[in-house]
Every structure is written in structure tokens, then in C-alpha cells.
Scaffold this motif. Structure first.
Motif, PDB file in Angstrom:
ATOM      1  N   GLU A  38       0.942  -1.751  -0.405  1.00 27.47           N
ATOM      2  CA  GLU A  38      -0.051   0.219  -0.050  1.00 27.47           C
ATOM      3  C   GLU A  38       0.682   1.770   0.033  1.00 27.47           C
ATOM      4  OE1 GLU A  38      -2.929   0.409  -0.124  1.00 27.47           O
ATOM      5  OE2 GLU A  38      -3.158   1.964  -0.043  1.00 27.47           O
ATOM      6  N   GLY A  81      -9.112   5.670  -9.419  1.00 24.15           N
ATOM      7  CA  GLY A  81      -9.077   3.595  -8.716  1.00 24.15           C
ATOM      8  C   GLY A  81      -8.437   3.406  -7.445  1.00 24.15           C
ATOM      9  N   LYS A  82      -6.796   3.759  -7.819  1.00 28.00           N
ATOM     10  CA  LYS A  82      -5.652   3.859  -6.819  1.00 28.00           C
ATOM     11  C   LYS A  82      -5.765   2.199  -6.588  1.00 28.00           C
ATOM     12  CE  LYS A  82      -4.316   6.704  -4.693  1.00 28.00           C
ATOM     13  NZ  LYS A  82      -4.295   7.711  -4.321  1.00 28.00           N
ATOM     14  N   THR A  83      -5.443   2.089  -5.768  1.00 26.96           N
ATOM     15  CA  THR A  83      -5.300  -0.105  -5.483  1.00 26.96           C
ATOM     16  C   THR A  83      -6.242  -0.856  -6.247  1.00 26.96           C
ATOM     17  OG1 THR A  83      -5.649   0.741  -2.934  1.00 26.96           O
ATOM     18  CG2 THR A  83      -4.824  -1.967  -3.781  1.00 26.96           C
ATOM     19  N   HIS A 129      -6.721 -10.013   1.967  1.00 29.92           N
ATOM     20  CA  HIS A 129      -7.372  -8.640   2.387  1.00 29.92           C
ATOM     21  C   HIS A 129      -8.139  -8.919   3.045  1.00 29.92           C
ATOM     22  CE1 HIS A 129      -7.242  -4.798   0.529  1.00 29.92           C
ATOM     23  NE2 HIS A 129      -8.478  -4.086   1.013  1.00 29.92           N
ATOM     24  N   ASN A 131      -9.698  -5.799   4.510  1.00 31.84           N
ATOM     25  CA  ASN A 131     -10.779  -4.863   4.162  1.00 31.84           C
ATOM     26  C   ASN A 131     -12.127  -6.115   3.693  1.00 31.84           C
ATOM     27  OD1 ASN A 131     -12.922  -3.062   3.962  1.00 31.84           O
ATOM     28  ND2 ASN A 131     -11.320  -2.273   2.211  1.00 31.84           N
ATOM     29  N   PHE A 135     -15.710  -2.704  -0.883  1.00 35.89           N
ATOM     30  CA  PHE A 135     -14.741  -2.063  -1.370  1.00 35.89           C
ATOM     31  C   PHE A 135     -13.403  -2.055  -3.069  1.00 35.89           C
ATOM     32  CE2 PHE A 135     -11.282   1.151  -1.274  1.00 35.89           C
ATOM     33  CZ  PHE A 135     -11.594   2.116   0.355  1.00 35.89           C
ATOM     34  N   TRP A 136     -14.576  -0.986  -3.896  1.00 40.91           N
ATOM     35  CA  TRP A 136     -13.883  -1.104  -4.730  1.00 40.91           C
ATOM     36  C   TRP A 136     -14.684  -2.036  -5.588  1.00 40.91           C
ATOM     37  CZ3 TRP A 136     -13.042   3.270  -6.115  1.00 40.91           C
ATOM     38  CH2 TRP A 136     -11.222   4.013  -5.520  1.00 40.91           C
ATOM     39  N   ARG A 138     -14.478  -5.471  -6.044  1.00 39.64           N
ATOM     40  CA  ARG A 138     -14.200  -6.497  -5.481  1.00 39.64           C
ATOM     41  C   ARG A 138     -14.896  -7.715  -5.394  1.00 39.64           C
ATOM     42  NH1 ARG A 138      -9.488  -3.401  -2.055  1.00 39.64           N
ATOM     43  NH2 ARG A 138      -7.873  -2.680  -3.085  1.00 39.64           N
ATOM     44  N   PHE A 166      -8.481   1.304   7.510  1.00 44.03           N
ATOM     45  CA  PHE A 166      -9.034   0.506   6.415  1.00 44.03           C
ATOM     46  C   PHE A 166     -10.028  -1.350   6.805  1.00 44.03           C
ATOM     47  CE2 PHE A 166      -7.758   3.771   3.369  1.00 44.03           C
ATOM     48  CZ  PHE A 166      -9.150   3.079   3.356  1.00 44.03           C
ATOM     49  N   LEU A 195      -2.598  -2.900   4.068  1.00 37.95           N
ATOM     50  CA  LEU A 195      -2.971  -2.189   4.220  1.00 37.95           C
ATOM     51  C   LEU A 195      -2.738  -1.199   5.280  1.00 37.95           C
ATOM     52  CD1 LEU A 195      -7.065  -3.580   4.965  1.00 37.95           C
ATOM     53  CD2 LEU A 195      -5.997  -1.450   3.191  1.00 37.95           C
ATOM     54  N   HIS A 198      -1.610   2.875   4.342  1.00 39.23           N
ATOM     55  CA  HIS A 198      -2.156   3.726   3.455  1.00 39.23           C
ATOM     56  C   HIS A 198      -2.545   4.991   4.632  1.00 39.23           C
ATOM     57  CE1 HIS A 198      -6.043   5.067   1.834  1.00 39.23           C
ATOM     58  NE2 HIS A 198      -5.939   4.090   1.013  1.00 39.23           N
ATOM     59  N   ASP A 257       1.446   0.222  -5.114  1.00 36.47           N
ATOM     60  CA  ASP A 257       0.221   0.641  -5.487  1.00 36.47           C
ATOM     61  C   ASP A 257       0.552   1.389  -6.438  1.00 36.47           C
ATOM     62  OD1 ASP A 257      -0.292   1.375  -3.591  1.00 36.47           O
ATOM     63  OD2 ASP A 257      -2.536   0.824  -3.319  1.00 36.47           O
ATOM     64  N   HIS A 258       0.553   2.716  -6.047  1.00 30.24           N
ATOM     65  CA  HIS A 258       0.839   3.867  -6.326  1.00 30.24           C
ATOM     66  C   HIS A 258       1.392   4.894  -5.395  1.00 30.24           C
ATOM     67  CE1 HIS A 258      -2.925   4.846  -2.950  1.00 30.24           C
ATOM     68  NE2 HIS A 258      -3.237   2.983  -3.371  1.00 30.24           N
TER      69      HIS A 258
HETATM   70  C1  GP9 Z   1      -9.028  -0.934   0.560  1.00 30.52           C
HETATM   71  C2  GP9 Z   1      -7.190  -0.414   0.219  1.00 30.52           C
HETATM   72  C3  GP9 Z   1      -7.054   1.024  -0.233  1.00 30.52           C
HETATM   73  O1  GP9 Z   1      -9.156  -1.601   0.851  1.00 30.52           O
HETATM   74  O2  GP9 Z   1      -7.248  -1.410  -0.995  1.00 30.52           O
HETATM   75  O3  GP9 Z   1      -7.489   1.448  -1.256  1.00 30.52           O
HETATM   76  P1  GP9 Z   1      -6.721   3.235  -2.043  1.00 30.52           P
HETATM   77  O4  GP9 Z   1      -7.128   4.005  -1.143  1.00 30.52           O
HETATM   78  O5  GP9 Z   1      -4.933   2.711  -1.912  1.00 30.52           O
HETATM   79  O6  GP9 Z   1      -7.159   2.489  -3.437  1.00 30.52           O
END
Ligand code: GP9
Ligand code: MN
Length: 423
Positions: A38, A81-83, A129, A131, A135-136, A138, A166, A195, A198, A257-258
């Protein structure tokens, strides 16, 4: 339309990168373990605290052990879309969308993602994961990607002191994941999404002995500490994999990831990195995230080629002995001698071996000043835009519906259910 698909197919044929014949198939039949780190940026590798202590000693050791490939000019290519954008890039070798999250808006599309491809080679796939699965989006998207199992928060002991922000903190996350991982049928293809590191990068007292930074910018200072915590968690994970023997049977890929720190933090980061200010060229450099690939029995080393998240899929599949020429993808094998020398960012900026486009302005890599050869800048700009556009056509028009790769069994999302643990 099928016309557009033909255009994409032709483009794809023209840009395909042939694998390195020596490395091709070196990981044939091995398990795959991905770790999404993360918000972890590449400038952290080998970074020292003012007292000389390394911030992420474990990852630094991977970077220099000679057994692991460490890519030090590797860039994230995520958008909003981040992660989830990073996941999308890694497993489809397609670009995420210009706006929003492709996991949310295009989850019903047809994909030919890595879990689906590997199914044809006897692999079983799972995501871990800490979370919740929605979320997202997934839980919907993973079905389209062909993931057999999704161990989300409901599989973990989400009570204090295990939780922060999270969901699960990285140390209990990896610890509790081990028995589930060990129970998977092999060969497996797995992904662990961390996570702890973050925003806002908070760590509870007692979770690490490592201090915060002292730049005076609280986000930067906490980032140092939480990155160190993640580093300790990763070391613990590797130790467990070595203990149970999975380490020797698995390709392990770790990636940031970013970015985690943004331009808000640049004054403090400039101080920390010992520069007057963060220039546009440095801002571009700061989009580097580390990529590590460990293949049992294969020598690694530091790799300087320019690449991005879109390039990982062909790199991995070629190591597994699967030629990607029949798949529609936009990446270029990082370990191929013919690897493409540029990487596209989602906003149309780019980095190549010679040029850096940052906020629409073109700079020379060697002088770090504005580039003089505008024609070269424009040429590359057009290539980059074309690459993004081709990928967008595939995603927006759901073109993979009409594409049937040799030997690929189409994924039927309704074959999958992520019901949670049986209590
Ligand atoms: C949440 C995690 C963080 O499940 O993937 O998300 P992000 O804010 O980095 O996309
Ligand atoms: Mn993230």
C-alpha cells in the motif's frame, strides 16, 4: 465493433515483445504470490533516517541480495481507482480508466485476466485482503477476473488490536493468512493486499519500535514509521513462507501500488531528500514504485529499464512459460531484451529512457531541463496517447467479448461465489 477489435489486434501484433529465451518458462508450474504494498514509493528504498538507520531494511535487502529482480525505474500508472487500478493493470495488462475506477464501472466486462488464464494450466486462485469484499467492488470484479476464492475481512479476526484504518494491520493479516494459504491446492496464484501503509499512516504504540520521522510534516513523519511497520510485516511473511517450504516453490512479486505522499508534502520531502524543491522532473521520478520479482533458482539483480504496472503480466506469464502473443495486452515483458523503453501515465504524461513528460511539459532525462527536440517529444506523446486510447477502446466497448484466445476457457462470473467463512 469487430472492426475496432481488428484494429486493436493488429496494433497488438505490431507491439508484441518476444520473451527472453533463457528466462522463458524458468518458473513453469510454480505457485505465484503477489503482494500489493500500500502507497509504497520507490524513494523509500535505501532511505535512511537522520540517525543512519534504514527505513525499510528488509525490502532494501531484497533489492541487493542478487537473488531478486529489483526494478528501480518502475512506475505506477494508476488513476482515481488507486489500489484497484493497480490490480487491474497487473492482471489484465490494460490501462485503468481516465476517470473513476474500472473495478466499479466495468466489472461486468469480459476479461482474460491472469487468474483466468492460469486456470487453463491447472492453477487455483485466491485474494487475501483485510478489508470487506465490497470495497472497490472487488467481490464483483474478481468474479470477472476468474478468482476462485476471496479471503476478505470476514475471514480475519477483526478485533482490536488487530485493526486500524481500513481493516487488518499487516502483521496479523499475514499471520492469519498463512493457514489459509497453506490449505490451498497447488499450484496457486494468489494476491495479498496490504493496508497498514495507507493514509494517514498511523501506527499504534507497540506495533513497531521504529520512530516517526522528524521533518515536521506529520504525514511524512508517520509514513516513515508505517512503511517500516509494513517492512517488518513483509519480513515476517517471508520467514513464514520459508518455514513452510512455499518460498522455494513460488514466484513472489511485490509492488508498490501508487504514491502515498503527494505534492502537499513536497516541501518536507525536499528537505528530507536534501534538495531545494521538488521539480516537475522529480515529481515524475516520485511516481516510481518498487517492483521485486523473486524466482526460485534464478539469479536476479537490479534492473534499470523503464517500465510500469502494465508490463508485469507479460513478464510473469513468460516466466511461467506461457507466451502472451495470443492475448490482447498493452504491456511489454520487462525481462525481454526488446522491452519497450517508455511508460505511459494515465494522464498522458510519460517517461522514456531519454524524455520525461511532466504536466504536459517535456524534459530531457540527461539534462533534466526542458527538452530541445520537440519533435521527439511529440512523437512519443502520440505513441503514448495511442496506447491509452487503444486500451480504452477495449475496455469501454468491452471488446474482449468478441476475442477468443487460443485455449482460453471464457470466464463465467456466475461460477464464483464469495460466501465467507463457514462458521
Ligand atoms: C482498501 C485498500 C486501499 O481496500 O485497497 O485503497 P486505496 O485508497 O489505496 O485505493
Ligand atoms: Mn492503495
Amino acid at each position: 465493433s469487430s472492426n475496432n477489435l481488428t484494429k486493436v489486434e493488429n496494433y497488438r501484433k505490431a507491439t508484441y515483445t518476444t520473451p527472453d529465451p533463457v528466462l522463458f518458462g524458468k518458473a513453469k508450474g510454480m505457485n505465484v504470490i503477489f503482494v500489493s504494498m500500500e502507497s509504497f514509493q520507490n524513494f523509500m528504498i535505501d532511505l535512511k533516517m537522520p540517525n543512519g538507520e534504514l527505513v525499510t531494511p528488509f525490502l532494501d535487502s531484497l533489492a541487493h541480495d542478487g537473488d531478486t529482480f529489483y526494478f528501480d525505474h518502475f512506475y505506477h500508472q494508476t488513476g482515481q481507482g488507486k489500489t484497484s487500478d493497480a490490480e487491474f493493470l497487473m492482471e489484465n495488462s490494460l490501462y485503468p480508466l481516465n476517470q473513476g475506477s474500472v473495478f466499479i464501472s466495468k466489472a461486468q466486462n469480459t476479461y482474460q485476466a491472469t487468474p483466468g488464464i492460469l486456470k487453463g494450466y491447472g492453477y487455483n486462485s485466491a485474494v487475501f485482503h483485510g478489508n470487506y469484499k465490497t470495497f472497490w467492488n472487488r467481490n464483483v470484479m474478481y468474479k470477472s477476473l476468474g478468482y476462485d476464492q476471496f479471503f476478505d475481512a470476514s475471514y480475519y479476526n477483526l478485533t482490536p488490536p488487530n485493526i486500524k484504518n481500513f481493516g487488518m494491520k499487516d502483521k496479523p493479516f499475514f499471520a492469519e493468512s498463512m493457514p489459509m494459504l497453506e490449505n490451498l491446492k497447488q499450484p496457486f496464484y494468489t494476491k495479498f493486499i496490504t493496508l497498514s501503509n495507507h493514509f494517514p499512516f498511523e501506527i499504534d504504540q507497540g506495533d513497531t519500535n521504529f520512530p516517526k520521522g522528524n521533518t515536521g510534516d506529520w504525514a511524512v513523519d508517520q509514513y516513515m514509521q508505517s512503511a517500516h511497520y509494513m517492512d517488518e510485516a513483509l519480513q515476517q511473511f517471508f520467514d513464514s513462507l520459508k518455514k513452510d517450504g512455499l518460498y522455494d516453490k513460488s514466484v513472489i512479486i511485490l509492488y508498490g501500488d501508487h504514491y502515498g505522499l503527494s505534492s502537499n508534502n513536497y516541501p518536507a520531502m525536499a528537505k528530507m531528500l536534501g534538495v531545494k524543491q521538488i521539480t516537475p522532473v522529480m515529481d515524475s521520478n516520485l511516481q516510481q514504485v518498487p517492483l521485486f520479482i523473486h524466482v526460485p533458482g534464478v539469479k536476479g539483480g537490479v534492473e534499470h529499464q523503464v517500465g510500469g504496472e502494465v508490463d508485469v503480466r507479460p513478464t510473469l506469464l513468460h516466466l511461467l512459460g506461457i507466451d502472451t502473443k495470443d492475448y490482447i495486452e498493452f504491456g511489454s515483458d520487462l525481462l525481454s531484451p526488446q522491452h519497450r523503453n517508455w511508460v505511459a501515465f494515465r494522464n498522458g504524461d510519460y517517461v522514456s529512457t531519454d524524455l520525461i513528460m511532466s504536466s504536459g511539459k517535456c524534459y530531457s532525462v540527461t539534462t533534466r531541463n526542458l527538452a530541445t527536440d520537440q519533435k521527439a517529444c511529440n512523437n512519443l506523446s502520440n505513441k503514448v496517447k495511442n496506447d491509452l486510447q487503444m486500451s480504452d477502446t477495449v475496455v469501454n466497448q468491452d471488446l474482449l467479448r468478441f476475442y477468443h484466445p487460443n485455449g482460453f476457457k471464457p470466464i463465467n462470473p456466475s461460477d464464483y461465489q464469495y460466501l465467507g467463512p463457514t462458521k
